[in-house]
Design a protein around this motif. Structure first.
Motif, PDB file in Angstrom:
ATOM      1  N   LEU A  82       0.811  -1.212   0.000  1.00 48.00           N
ATOM      2  CA  LEU A  82       0.000   0.000   0.000  1.00 48.00           C
ATOM      3  C   LEU A  82       0.847   1.267   0.000  1.00 48.00           C
ATOM      4  N   GLY A  83       2.159   1.097  -0.015  1.00 47.00           N
ATOM      5  CA  GLY A  83       3.040   2.261  -0.057  1.00 47.00           C
ATOM      6  C   GLY A  83       3.844   2.492   1.205  1.00 47.00           C
ATOM      7  N   GLY A  84       3.697   1.605   2.205  1.00 46.40           N
ATOM      8  CA  GLY A  84       4.487   1.726   3.423  1.00 46.40           C
ATOM      9  C   GLY A  84       5.795   0.976   3.306  1.00 46.40           C
ATOM     10  N   GLN A  85       6.501   0.837   4.449  1.00 44.83           N
ATOM     11  CA  GLN A  85       7.803   0.180   4.445  1.00 44.83           C
ATOM     12  C   GLN A  85       7.799  -1.180   5.124  1.00 44.83           C
ATOM     13  N   LEU A 109       5.134  11.262  10.836  1.00 43.61           N
ATOM     14  CA  LEU A 109       5.902  10.185  10.221  1.00 43.61           C
ATOM     15  C   LEU A 109       5.024   9.180   9.482  1.00 43.61           C
ATOM     16  N   GLY A 110       3.721   9.438   9.420  1.00 42.14           N
ATOM     17  CA  GLY A 110       2.838   8.593   8.632  1.00 42.14           C
ATOM     18  C   GLY A 110       2.426   7.296   9.293  1.00 42.14           C
ATOM     19  N   SER A 111       2.674   7.155  10.607  1.00 39.99           N
ATOM     20  CA  SER A 111       2.311   5.923  11.309  1.00 39.99           C
ATOM     21  C   SER A 111       0.925   5.972  11.924  1.00 39.99           C
ATOM     22  N   VAL A 137      -2.430   5.638   3.285  1.00 38.14           N
ATOM     23  CA  VAL A 137      -1.010   5.399   3.540  1.00 38.14           C
ATOM     24  C   VAL A 137      -0.166   6.550   3.003  1.00 38.14           C
ATOM     25  N   ALA A 138      -0.566   7.114   1.883  1.00 38.63           N
ATOM     26  CA  ALA A 138       0.176   8.237   1.299  1.00 38.63           C
ATOM     27  C   ALA A 138       0.000   9.525   2.093  1.00 38.63           C
ATOM     28  N   GLY A 139      -0.955   9.543   3.017  1.00 36.33           N
ATOM     29  CA  GLY A 139      -1.203  10.744   3.798  1.00 36.33           C
ATOM     30  C   GLY A 139      -2.196  11.689   3.168  1.00 36.33           C
TER      31      GLY A 139
END
Length: 408
Positions: A82-85, A109-111, A137-139
């Motif tokens: 989905l674009g995360g790490q 930090l997008g978490s 996920v992209a914010g």
């Protein structure tokens, strides 16, 4: 706000349960140090603006998020597809503690949407997964989660009065009110608990729906200042006034809300514990820095035995709570039953935050009561922590009952 610059020897003490960084390419200690440095440089100096909310806060937050992307720290624990790490829970724990030093750290930090993303990836319909999740996920989209209602105990979801009625065309009509919904005023999507069948105390008649906040009939009623203070990511009361929800807005199976909610509950509580540890550590660092730099007619505060006692008791609380939290993390990461460990961790972390912040304020004196440090905000968080995600009393009795059953 005044911040400690030394970061103390305690800052790196919470790395049990951490491993390699995103993609396995970073040492856990290095990753944690990068997060600590990122917050100190980019987030903490902006807290006053972010706390105030409004367009300026949104602009500042977007800028900080872009910086997180440039530094490779964006959406570290979110799914790769989905674009995360894709950092797993066991390795994310130390990172979560570090980013939690500020209430704005997870959003920066997008978490922040981790729980909603995991829930909707597993239980959302194809349209929800494909249309909305990558944007979350992209914010680009912000989420919130609404369960608690005015006049209904948050620990008793079967008493929910919000209703969703099935219409002939397969859509739902959602009516009710929720409160203490974190971040609702700025959210684009809200997941809401509603009764679709039966009546209280029926546990099988509750369902979850994901709803765009642009839907006609959705309304932000008011902000709910916590202990008298407002905040951009604070608590809100919201209303659903005949909101139409398409059939594919149902999350999971009809009537299975408590099963879906239960999946996220222990993880959510544990993530809060990690972030509370990060905030307790921040307060400890502020206290220690104050003790060694503040000098009066009788010498530095650090030479006073009562100040040393505050430092000792705070360090003892941190060193006692941290292993409990990381034990809960390890069990959850292994897929094991962690009800007792999560209950212990939740009470210990909340108490620790309140205790350490209170001690830090005492060492600061009048300066700890004013706007020049983060301590008043941390104190409010610490007091609220003993109620959020279930009050202490709930966890104490629940853990005790489980333990005593083993002796029956």
């Amino acid at each position: 706000m005044e911040e400690a610059t030394g970061a103390g020897t305690e800052t790196g003490a919470g790395e049990a349960g951490a491993g390699a960084g995103p993609g396995g390419g970073l040492d856990s200690g290095l990753l944690r140090k990068r997060v600590v440095g990122f917050l100190r440089e980019h987030v903490l100096p902006c807290e006053d603006v972010l706390d105030a909310g409004g367009p300026k806060a949104d602009t500042v937050l977007r800028g900080v998020q872009e910086q997180a992307r440039r530094e490779g720290l964006w959406a570290v624990p979110l799914p790769v597809e989905l674009g995360g790490q894709g950092l797993d829970l066991a390795r994310y724990a130390a990172y979560a503690e570090a980013e939690g030093a500020s209430d704005h750290g997870p959003a920066a930090l997008g978490s922040a949407p981790l729980l909603d993303v995991l829930m909707l990836r597993r239980h959302g319909t194809p349209r929800v997964r494909e249309e909305w999740l990558p944007r979350v996920v992209a914010g680009d989209l912000r989420t919130c989660y609404a369960m608690t209602e005015p006049g209904v105990p948050g620990t008793d979801p079967v008493a929910t009065t919000t209703r969703a009625d099935l219409r002939p065309d397969g859509s739902w009509r959602l009516t009710g009110r929720k409160w203490f919904t974190s971040g609702a005023a700025g959210a684009d999507l809200v997941t809401v608990l509603a009764r679709t069948d039966g009546a209280s105390p029926d546990r099988d008649g509750l369902s979850l729906f994901v709803v765009p906040t642009t839907a006609p009939g959705f309304r932000v009623v008011r902000e709910l200042p916590v202990l008298g203070a407002s905040g951009a990511g604070g608590q809100w009361e919201i209303a659903f006034e005949g909101v139409r929800v398409p059939g594919d807005g149902l999350v999971g199976e009809r009537g299975a809300a408590l099963t879906v909610a239960g999946e996220r509950l222990q993880l959510g509580r544990t993530l809060r514990c990690l972030r509370w540890l990060g905030q307790a550590q921040r307060a400890f660092d502020l206290m220690a820095a104050r003790a060694v730099t503040r000098t009066g007619s009788r010498g530095p505060l650090a030479s006073h035995q009562l100040v040393q006692a505050h430092v000792f008791e705070s360090l003892l609380a941190l060193r006692t709570a941290r292993p409990l939290v990381h034990e809960a993390v390890a069990l959850l990461a292994a897929g094991a039953d962690a009800h007792v460990e999560v209950g212990l961790a939740k009470v210990a972390a909340a108490r620790t935050l309140q205790q350490v912040v209170d001690a830090a304020i005492q060492v600061h004196g009048a300066a700890g009561l004013g706007p020049d440090t983060a301590l008043p905000a941390l104190l409010r968080t610490g007091r609220a922590a003993r109620i959020l995600d279930g009050p202490d009393e709930l966890h104490i009795t629940s853990v005790a009952r489980r333990v005593l059953r083993g002796y029956a």
